[in-house]
Motif scaffolding. Sequence first.
Motif, PDB file in Angstrom:
ATOM      1  N   THR A 136      28.555  31.741 -56.982  1.00  0.00           N
ATOM      2  CA  THR A 136      28.938  31.482 -55.589  1.00  0.00           C
ATOM      3  C   THR A 136      29.445  32.837 -54.782  1.00  0.00           C
ATOM      4  O   THR A 136      29.252  33.767 -55.315  1.00  0.00           O
ATOM      5  CB  THR A 136      30.273  30.420 -55.647  1.00  0.00           C
ATOM      6  N   VAL A 137      29.319  32.574 -53.358  1.00  0.00           N
ATOM      7  CA  VAL A 137      29.503  33.550 -52.584  1.00  0.00           C
ATOM      8  C   VAL A 137      30.952  33.991 -52.416  1.00  0.00           C
ATOM      9  O   VAL A 137      31.480  35.175 -51.560  1.00  0.00           O
ATOM     10  CB  VAL A 137      29.020  33.407 -51.383  1.00  0.00           C
ATOM     11  N   PHE A 138      32.036  33.322 -52.741  1.00  0.00           N
ATOM     12  CA  PHE A 138      33.509  33.704 -52.913  1.00  0.00           C
ATOM     13  C   PHE A 138      33.993  34.511 -53.604  1.00  0.00           C
ATOM     14  O   PHE A 138      33.515  34.663 -54.685  1.00  0.00           O
ATOM     15  CB  PHE A 138      34.126  32.047 -52.942  1.00  0.00           C
ATOM     16  N   PRO A 139      35.176  35.313 -53.228  1.00  0.00           N
ATOM     17  CA  PRO A 139      35.957  36.238 -54.172  1.00  0.00           C
ATOM     18  C   PRO A 139      36.489  35.645 -55.023  1.00  0.00           C
ATOM     19  O   PRO A 139      37.085  34.306 -54.983  1.00  0.00           O
ATOM     20  CB  PRO A 139      36.563  37.077 -53.097  1.00  0.00           C
ATOM     21  N   PRO A 140      36.830  36.519 -56.173  1.00  0.00           N
ATOM     22  CA  PRO A 140      38.005  36.073 -57.275  1.00  0.00           C
ATOM     23  C   PRO A 140      39.000  35.400 -56.469  1.00  0.00           C
ATOM     24  O   PRO A 140      39.763  35.993 -55.468  1.00  0.00           O
ATOM     25  CB  PRO A 140      38.117  37.357 -57.979  1.00  0.00           C
ATOM     26  N   GLY A 141      39.622  34.498 -57.331  1.00  0.00           N
ATOM     27  CA  GLY A 141      40.844  33.884 -56.688  1.00  0.00           C
ATOM     28  C   GLY A 141      40.514  32.593 -55.726  1.00  0.00           C
ATOM     29  O   GLY A 141      41.475  31.903 -55.348  1.00  0.00           O
ATOM     30  N   GLU A 142      39.521  32.565 -55.193  1.00  0.00           N
ATOM     31  CA  GLU A 142      39.112  31.576 -54.052  1.00  0.00           C
ATOM     32  C   GLU A 142      39.562  30.174 -54.555  1.00  0.00           C
ATOM     33  O   GLU A 142      39.856  29.197 -54.145  1.00  0.00           O
ATOM     34  CB  GLU A 142      37.847  31.505 -53.672  1.00  0.00           C
ATOM     35  N   ASP A 179      27.230  23.970 -53.074  1.00  0.00           N
ATOM     36  CA  ASP A 179      26.057  25.020 -53.666  1.00  0.00           C
ATOM     37  C   ASP A 179      26.787  25.856 -54.548  1.00  0.00           C
ATOM     38  O   ASP A 179      27.490  26.999 -54.213  1.00  0.00           O
ATOM     39  CB  ASP A 179      25.948  25.975 -52.126  1.00  0.00           C
ATOM     40  N   MET A 180      26.299  25.473 -56.001  1.00  0.00           N
ATOM     41  CA  MET A 180      25.407  24.217 -56.244  1.00  0.00           C
ATOM     42  C   MET A 180      26.076  23.628 -57.421  1.00  0.00           C
ATOM     43  O   MET A 180      25.550  23.501 -58.483  1.00  0.00           O
ATOM     44  CB  MET A 180      24.092  24.568 -56.163  1.00  0.00           C
ATOM     45  N   LYS A 181      27.394  23.701 -57.341  1.00  0.00           N
ATOM     46  CA  LYS A 181      27.934  23.137 -58.793  1.00  0.00           C
ATOM     47  C   LYS A 181      27.758  21.582 -58.956  1.00  0.00           C
ATOM     48  O   LYS A 181      27.755  21.037 -59.961  1.00  0.00           O
ATOM     49  CB  LYS A 181      29.374  23.473 -58.789  1.00  0.00           C
ATOM     50  N   ALA A 182      27.403  20.998 -57.791  1.00  0.00           N
ATOM     51  CA  ALA A 182      27.232  19.411 -57.631  1.00  0.00           C
ATOM     52  C   ALA A 182      25.968  19.327 -58.558  1.00  0.00           C
ATOM     53  O   ALA A 182      25.585  18.521 -59.203  1.00  0.00           O
ATOM     54  CB  ALA A 182      27.369  18.809 -56.477  1.00  0.00           C
ATOM     55  N   GLY A 183      24.733  20.419 -57.984  1.00  0.00           N
ATOM     56  CA  GLY A 183      23.570  20.092 -58.679  1.00  0.00           C
ATOM     57  C   GLY A 183      23.586  20.462 -60.275  1.00  0.00           C
ATOM     58  O   GLY A 183      22.769  19.847 -61.046  1.00  0.00           O
ATOM     59  N   LEU A 184      24.287  21.262 -60.531  1.00  0.00           N
ATOM     60  CA  LEU A 184      24.578  21.685 -61.990  1.00  0.00           C
ATOM     61  C   LEU A 184      24.874  20.373 -62.791  1.00  0.00           C
ATOM     62  O   LEU A 184      24.497  20.131 -63.850  1.00  0.00           O
ATOM     63  CB  LEU A 184      25.493  22.763 -62.207  1.00  0.00           C
ATOM     64  N   VAL A 185      26.060  19.680 -62.196  1.00  0.00           N
ATOM     65  CA  VAL A 185      26.425  18.440 -62.776  1.00  0.00           C
ATOM     66  C   VAL A 185      25.236  17.348 -62.772  1.00  0.00           C
ATOM     67  O   VAL A 185      25.156  16.940 -64.068  1.00  0.00           O
ATOM     68  CB  VAL A 185      27.554  18.027 -62.057  1.00  0.00           C
ATOM     69  N   ILE A 186      24.615  17.435 -61.997  1.00  0.00           N
ATOM     70  CA  ILE A 186      23.753  16.171 -61.801  1.00  0.00           C
ATOM     71  C   ILE A 186      22.513  16.652 -62.921  1.00  0.00           C
ATOM     72  O   ILE A 186      22.144  15.736 -63.831  1.00  0.00           O
ATOM     73  CB  ILE A 186      22.861  16.220 -60.494  1.00  0.00           C
ATOM     74  N   ASN A 187      22.040  18.036 -62.933  1.00  0.00           N
ATOM     75  CA  ASN A 187      21.130  18.321 -63.975  1.00  0.00           C
ATOM     76  C   ASN A 187      21.734  18.049 -65.596  1.00  0.00           C
ATOM     77  O   ASN A 187      21.016  17.715 -66.379  1.00  0.00           O
ATOM     78  CB  ASN A 187      20.711  19.766 -64.033  1.00  0.00           C
ATOM     79  N   LEU A 190      17.567  19.138 -54.732  1.00  0.00           N
ATOM     80  CA  LEU A 190      17.694  17.578 -55.214  1.00  0.00           C
ATOM     81  C   LEU A 190      19.235  17.517 -55.756  1.00  0.00           C
ATOM     82  O   LEU A 190      19.409  16.457 -56.185  1.00  0.00           O
ATOM     83  CB  LEU A 190      16.573  17.577 -56.613  1.00  0.00           C
ATOM     84  N   GLY A 191      19.988  18.169 -55.362  1.00  0.00           N
ATOM     85  CA  GLY A 191      21.366  18.101 -55.692  1.00  0.00           C
ATOM     86  C   GLY A 191      22.249  17.144 -54.686  1.00  0.00           C
ATOM     87  O   GLY A 191      21.515  16.290 -54.140  1.00  0.00           O
ATOM     88  N   ALA A 192      23.555  16.936 -54.935  1.00  0.00           N
ATOM     89  CA  ALA A 192      24.233  15.962 -53.938  1.00  0.00           C
ATOM     90  C   ALA A 192      24.027  16.486 -52.599  1.00  0.00           C
ATOM     91  O   ALA A 192      24.053  17.692 -52.208  1.00  0.00           O
ATOM     92  CB  ALA A 192      25.697  16.080 -54.576  1.00  0.00           C
ATOM     93  N   VAL A 193      24.277  15.776 -51.533  1.00  0.00           N
ATOM     94  CA  VAL A 193      24.192  15.895 -50.268  1.00  0.00           C
ATOM     95  C   VAL A 193      25.458  16.605 -49.771  1.00  0.00           C
ATOM     96  O   VAL A 193      26.691  16.186 -50.456  1.00  0.00           O
ATOM     97  CB  VAL A 193      24.105  14.600 -49.491  1.00  0.00           C
ATOM     98  N   GLY A 194      25.319  17.841 -49.031  1.00  0.00           N
ATOM     99  CA  GLY A 194      26.648  18.500 -48.742  1.00  0.00           C
ATOM    100  C   GLY A 194      26.441  19.266 -47.541  1.00  0.00           C
ATOM    101  O   GLY A 194      25.162  19.221 -46.701  1.00  0.00           O
ATOM    102  N   GLY A 195      27.379  19.936 -46.967  1.00  0.00           N
ATOM    103  CA  GLY A 195      27.109  20.968 -45.695  1.00  0.00           C
ATOM    104  C   GLY A 195      28.062  21.812 -45.677  1.00  0.00           C
ATOM    105  O   GLY A 195      29.197  21.844 -46.643  1.00  0.00           O
ATOM    106  N   LYS A 196      27.909  22.865 -44.825  1.00  0.00           N
ATOM    107  CA  LYS A 196      28.664  23.946 -44.547  1.00  0.00           C
ATOM    108  C   LYS A 196      29.026  24.811 -45.629  1.00  0.00           C
ATOM    109  O   LYS A 196      30.020  25.587 -45.927  1.00  0.00           O
ATOM    110  CB  LYS A 196      30.133  23.351 -43.915  1.00  0.00           C
ATOM    111  N   ALA A 197      27.886  25.075 -46.529  1.00  0.00           N
ATOM    112  CA  ALA A 197      27.886  26.006 -47.682  1.00  0.00           C
ATOM    113  C   ALA A 197      28.475  27.238 -47.193  1.00  0.00           C
ATOM    114  O   ALA A 197      28.018  28.002 -45.911  1.00  0.00           O
ATOM    115  CB  ALA A 197      26.536  26.163 -48.371  1.00  0.00           C
ATOM    116  N   HIS A 198      28.901  28.087 -48.016  1.00  0.00           N
ATOM    117  CA  HIS A 198      29.360  29.583 -47.903  1.00  0.00           C
ATOM    118  C   HIS A 198      30.420  29.618 -47.069  1.00  0.00           C
ATOM    119  O   HIS A 198      30.713  30.750 -46.472  1.00  0.00           O
ATOM    120  CB  HIS A 198      28.205  30.448 -47.328  1.00  0.00           C
ATOM    121  N   THR A 199      31.030  28.375 -46.645  1.00  0.00           N
ATOM    122  CA  THR A 199      32.332  28.558 -45.711  1.00  0.00           C
ATOM    123  C   THR A 199      33.482  27.915 -46.415  1.00  0.00           C
ATOM    124  O   THR A 199      33.349  27.359 -47.290  1.00  0.00           O
ATOM    125  CB  THR A 199      32.122  28.005 -44.368  1.00  0.00           C
ATOM    126  N   VAL A 200      34.808  28.185 -45.891  1.00  0.00           N
ATOM    127  CA  VAL A 200      35.992  27.291 -46.432  1.00  0.00           C
ATOM    128  C   VAL A 200      35.778  25.675 -46.179  1.00  0.00           C
ATOM    129  O   VAL A 200      36.610  24.959 -46.715  1.00  0.00           O
ATOM    130  CB  VAL A 200      37.050  27.948 -45.729  1.00  0.00           C
TER     131      VAL A 200
END
Length: 388
Positions: A91-97, A117-125, A350-360
């Motif tokens: 992910t793009v987030f720093p340690p501790g996030e 982005d994109m741990k839900a996609g990994l779960v699906i796979n 092909l992962g789960a639907v989502g939005g606002k990736a790379h933000t809180v």
Amino acid sequence: MTAPPAVLGWLQARQGEMLTLLETLVNSDSPSRDKAGVDATGEILKRFFAAHDIPVEIEGHEIYGEAIHASVPQAGANDTRPILLMGHRDTVFPPGEAGRRPFKIEGDRAYGPGVADMKAGLVINAFVMAAFKAVGGHPGPLAALITSDEEIASPSSRPIIERVGRESRVVLNGEPGRASGNIVSGRKGSVFMRFAVAGRAAHSGGNFIEGRSAIGELAHKIVALHALTDLEHGITVNVGLVAGGQTVNTVAPSATGEIDLRYVHAADRAFALEKIGAIMDHSTVADTTATWEILGEFLPMEMTPDAQKLMDLYVEVSGEQGFTVGGEFTGGCADSGFTAAQGTPTLCGLGAVGGKAHTVDEYMEVPTLLTRAQALAALIARLGETGL
């Protein structure tokens, strides 16, 4: 032919388990450059595969996280090339996030760093692999590739992705579905570059005329670089970072900038880089020079006739699962461009639907974790219908 009901039912019965695995992954910090964190997140997935008797192989790296390969064979398949399910766990987030804002569900949305982005996609796979392992119905061997550094242009994973992509029958990438509900039918390519301008220092009061401002030359180059943007043809050039100078009362002896080039077609890359090189070679401020280098890049994911067949089949099976989906082009980049460039039919998003990736505010639509897993399973089961 519809998807095997046993596969869809197996997934239906495990929706709660899917959310549990997603929560565990989201609550595990995995910044791209944190090898220990990315590998610890990988251990979660390795334990899942082991629990479902799915063998795993590892390709390690000294600097970045390891690449994880999982496989579900299919004896007697007419096509022995693997059907590749691909995804990244960084992910793009720093340690501790993850500790600051752990996984949570509010209504029909889940939140947390990397949830879409994109741990839900990994779960699906992972669950689709486990479903076919448990009940069968796949028309050929399945493979999963889980990488560690996509968010920084896959410096260690790209050769692996390209190698495995060349060997695969099709590639199905688990990046998040668009907020509209669509999947990704095309992506831009990108090149990330750094340039450095060398000038000559001088006292800005006593010896101004002796100086050669690297910042002044940098400014000229930025204007010229931005002028390369051609929105009609999908080419954008953005200088997103600049630095330079010594003190406020010194003519700047040095300056640097970083460039983001985006393009649609592979041929546009060479054209744009030639123009950028010419800008670097030309000096407006006398006696200044510039050097530049490529830091990393993604290749475009362009739609091909075979990829269109995959897209059409996905639209069909999604309709059978009760939702409507279309293809959507995005300026964002992903590892799917590397496999598409190998000539392998590739779909993305092909992962789960989502939005606002790379933000809180990143979110995932909870019901789509199951529906997109079922659609992916249905697509795999019916791959033979495409002739691929």
